[in-house]
Scaffold this motif. Structure first.
Motif, mmCIF file in Angstrom:
data_model
loop_
_atom_site.group_PDB
_atom_site.id
_atom_site.type_symbol
_atom_site.label_atom_id
_atom_site.label_comp_id
_atom_site.label_asym_id
_atom_site.label_seq_id
_atom_site.Cartn_x
_atom_site.Cartn_y
_atom_site.Cartn_z
ATOM 1 N N GLY A 108 0.762 -1.242 0.000
ATOM 2 C CA GLY A 108 0.000 0.000 0.000
ATOM 3 C C GLY A 108 0.795 1.295 0.000
ATOM 4 O O GLY A 108 0.241 2.361 0.228
ATOM 5 N N SER A 112 2.136 0.356 -7.290
ATOM 6 C CA SER A 112 1.415 0.293 -8.560
ATOM 7 C C SER A 112 1.266 1.687 -9.166
ATOM 8 O O SER A 112 1.421 1.871 -10.376
ATOM 9 N N MET A 273 4.114 9.850 -1.226
ATOM 10 C CA MET A 273 3.303 10.495 -0.189
ATOM 11 C C MET A 273 4.198 11.329 0.739
ATOM 12 O O MET A 273 4.018 11.342 1.954
HETATM 13 N N1 LIG Z 1 1.041 10.037 -3.950
HETATM 14 C C1 LIG Z 1 -0.211 9.619 -3.739
HETATM 15 N N2 LIG Z 1 -1.214 10.484 -3.451
HETATM 16 C C2 LIG Z 1 -2.479 10.046 -3.233
HETATM 17 N N3 LIG Z 1 -2.860 8.769 -3.276
HETATM 18 C C3 LIG Z 1 -1.911 7.857 -3.559
HETATM 19 C C4 LIG Z 1 -0.546 8.212 -3.815
HETATM 20 N N4 LIG Z 1 0.139 7.089 -4.087
HETATM 21 C C5 LIG Z 1 -0.738 6.067 -4.000
HETATM 22 N N5 LIG Z 1 -1.969 6.522 -3.684
HETATM 23 C C6 LIG Z 1 -3.194 5.731 -3.482
HETATM 24 O O1 LIG Z 1 -2.941 4.826 -2.415
HETATM 25 C C7 LIG Z 1 -3.507 3.560 -2.685
HETATM 26 C C8 LIG Z 1 -2.441 2.487 -2.686
HETATM 27 O O2 LIG Z 1 -1.572 2.744 -3.766
HETATM 28 P P1 LIG Z 1 -1.020 1.572 -4.690
HETATM 29 O O3 LIG Z 1 -2.088 0.631 -5.067
HETATM 30 O O4 LIG Z 1 -0.244 2.210 -5.785
HETATM 31 O O5 LIG Z 1 -0.027 0.884 -3.640
HETATM 32 P P2 LIG Z 1 0.732 -0.504 -3.758
HETATM 33 O O6 LIG Z 1 2.015 -0.346 -3.019
HETATM 34 O O7 LIG Z 1 0.812 -0.945 -5.162
HETATM 35 O O8 LIG Z 1 -0.248 -1.451 -2.966
HETATM 36 P P3 LIG Z 1 -0.190 -3.074 -2.906
HETATM 37 O O9 LIG Z 1 0.900 -3.370 -1.935
HETATM 38 O O10 LIG Z 1 -1.530 -3.460 -2.450
HETATM 39 O O11 LIG Z 1 0.157 -3.548 -4.286
HETATM 40 C C9 LIG Z 1 -4.246 3.694 -4.016
HETATM 41 O O12 LIG Z 1 -5.583 4.013 -3.781
HETATM 42 C C10 LIG Z 1 -3.539 4.874 -4.676
HETATM 43 O O13 LIG Z 1 -4.374 5.573 -5.590
#
Ligand SMILES: Nc1ncnc2c1ncn2[C@@H]1O[C@H](COP(=O)(O)OP(=O)(O)OP(=O)(O)O)[C@@H](O)[C@H]1O
Ligand SMILES: [Mg+2]
Length: 365
Positions: A108, A112, A273
């Motif tokens: 999270g 992605s 973030m």
């Molecule tokens: N910089 C950002 N600003 C706002 N929202 C963000 C940002 N980066 C990611 N998100 C949101 O946070 C959530 C998690 O992001 P993401 O799915 O890219 O993480 P992940 O590391 O791929 O998660 P997982 O470990 O489940 O694969 C998503 O809803 C995404 O839109």
């Protein structure tokens, strides 16, 4: 009369700072043309996203005006031929120049999101790019690109049926979520998930690509080992938030890739973030998850720091709506991704110039 030899002589004093050699030695100068005091030539960079483009251009103009003629009208055209350091022409995905995994450790943190926007930013710079979703359990690419429910076509390549990636926003896409029923994948266990991933990787027809970006699942488990044993990975981009818990997991991720068993080079670390800026107070930055934790981790681990991506509502909305922020008109946020992608491309080019060829990892497990 200005001659080509004089131009080359002058340009042999211009160094490509990352590669530490001059442009002529590196064979980066092409198509020199001289017409009176007008000098035109092309510099072939190792990546279209090169952040040093303007600096190199200015250095070329200065060298010629200083060493050949102060009245020379110099026109420098810039193109790129993305470098690669694959020596294994016969192995998996032979026409893909660079295979970049985006990983974290903690879930999270935005892998992605970062992988998708990295792919789009590299493509906007002029490279040919593919994005592969290797998250078997929770694929995100279908939603992030608004292609859920679409089914890829098959093509016959040298007698073998292969899957053709979808194309959206100028990049090629493939996700296991586009091949199997979404409910089916979640019940796969270790060995089954690994063999599904292996087959998935070898059965997709990416054809020629400058960069294939691979969005990894969270953690540092079997899937990661399977991947590095199936394709020759050029390097890993590690994503973290500035928070301590995320940093600890990012460190585990870095150690897994760079450890002696796996030994995949780390392209660098990107902090996601990093801060929040309210639209009505554009000069304020609120460090919700702590300040610069990622930057410090990169320094401690002696790996390149690739940049900061702010917390922006539009990033989350774009991800949910199938329109990644790189294809929106939020110029400020796009710039964060473009700067990050430029630094990543630069680190990849240096890795290719300086390190041993990429190969498939052989690990004893
Ligand atoms: N910089 C950002 N600003 C706002 N929202 C963000 C940002 N980066 C990611 N998100 C949101 O946070 C959530 C998690 O992001 P993401 O799915 O890219 O993480 P992940 O590391 O791929 O998660 P997982 O470990 O489940 O694969 C998503 O809803 C995404 O839109
Ligand atoms: Mg993800």
């Amino acid at each position: 009369m200005i001659t080509k030899e004089q131009v080359l002589q002058a340009l042999s004093n211009v160094e490509e700072p990352d590669l530490g050699k001059d442009l002529v030695t590196l064979n980066m100068v092409k198509d020199i043309e001289i017409d009176g005091n007008k000098v035109t030539f092309t510099v072939v960079l190792t990546t279209p996203a090169c952040p040093l483009k303007d600096m190199i251009r200015n250095a070329c103009v200065n060298a010629i005006q200083l060493m050949v003629s102060k009245d020379a009208a110099v026109q420098v055209n810039m193109t790129a031929n993305v470098n690669s350091n694959r020596k294994d022409g016969k192995s998996t995905l032979p026409k893909v120049k660079n295979i970049i995994v985006v990983a974290s450790g903690k879930g999270g943190v935005g892998k992605s999101t970062v992988a998708a926007n990295l792919a789009l930013a590299l493509s906007e710079g002029g490279a040919s790019v593919g994005l592969m979703d290797a998250d078997i359990y929770g694929p995100s690419v279908p939603i992030m690109f608004g292609v859920r429910g679409e089914r890829p076509m098959m093509v016959n390549v040298e007698g073998k049926g292969m899957i053709v990636p979808l194309e959206k926003y100028g990049i090629k896409l493939m996700s296991i979520g586009l091949l199997v029923d979404e409910k089916q994948a979640v019940v796969w266990r270790g060995p089954m998930a690994s063999s599904a991933l292996r087959q998935f990787i070898t059965d997709v027809y990416w054809d020629e690509l400058d960069y294939l970006v691979i969005d990894m699942p969270p953690g540092t488990g079997d899937i990661h080992l399977t991947l590095v044993q199936t394709v020759p990975v050029t390097g890993a981009v590690i994503v973290t938030t500035p928070q301590d818990v995320a940093l600890a997991d990012a460190k585990k991720g870095i150690m897994m890739f760079s450890g002696p068993q796996v030994n995949v080079p780390i392209i660098g670390l990107v902090e996601n973030m990093s801060y929040f800026t309210p639209a009505e107070l554009p000069d304020n930055k609120y460090y919700i998850f702590g300040k610069e934790g990622g930057k410090r981790l990169a320094e401690d681990m002696e790996i390149p720091f690739l940049g900061q991506v702010p917390l922006v509502q539009g990033i989350r909305e774009g991800g949910d709506e199938g329109v990644p922020v790189m294809v929106s008109n939020d110029e400020i946020t796009k710039k964060a991704f473009i700067d990050f992608a430029g630094n990543a491309a630069r680190s990849i080019a240096m890795r290719n110039a300086n390190m041993a060829p990429t190969k498939i990892v052989e690990v004893a497990v």
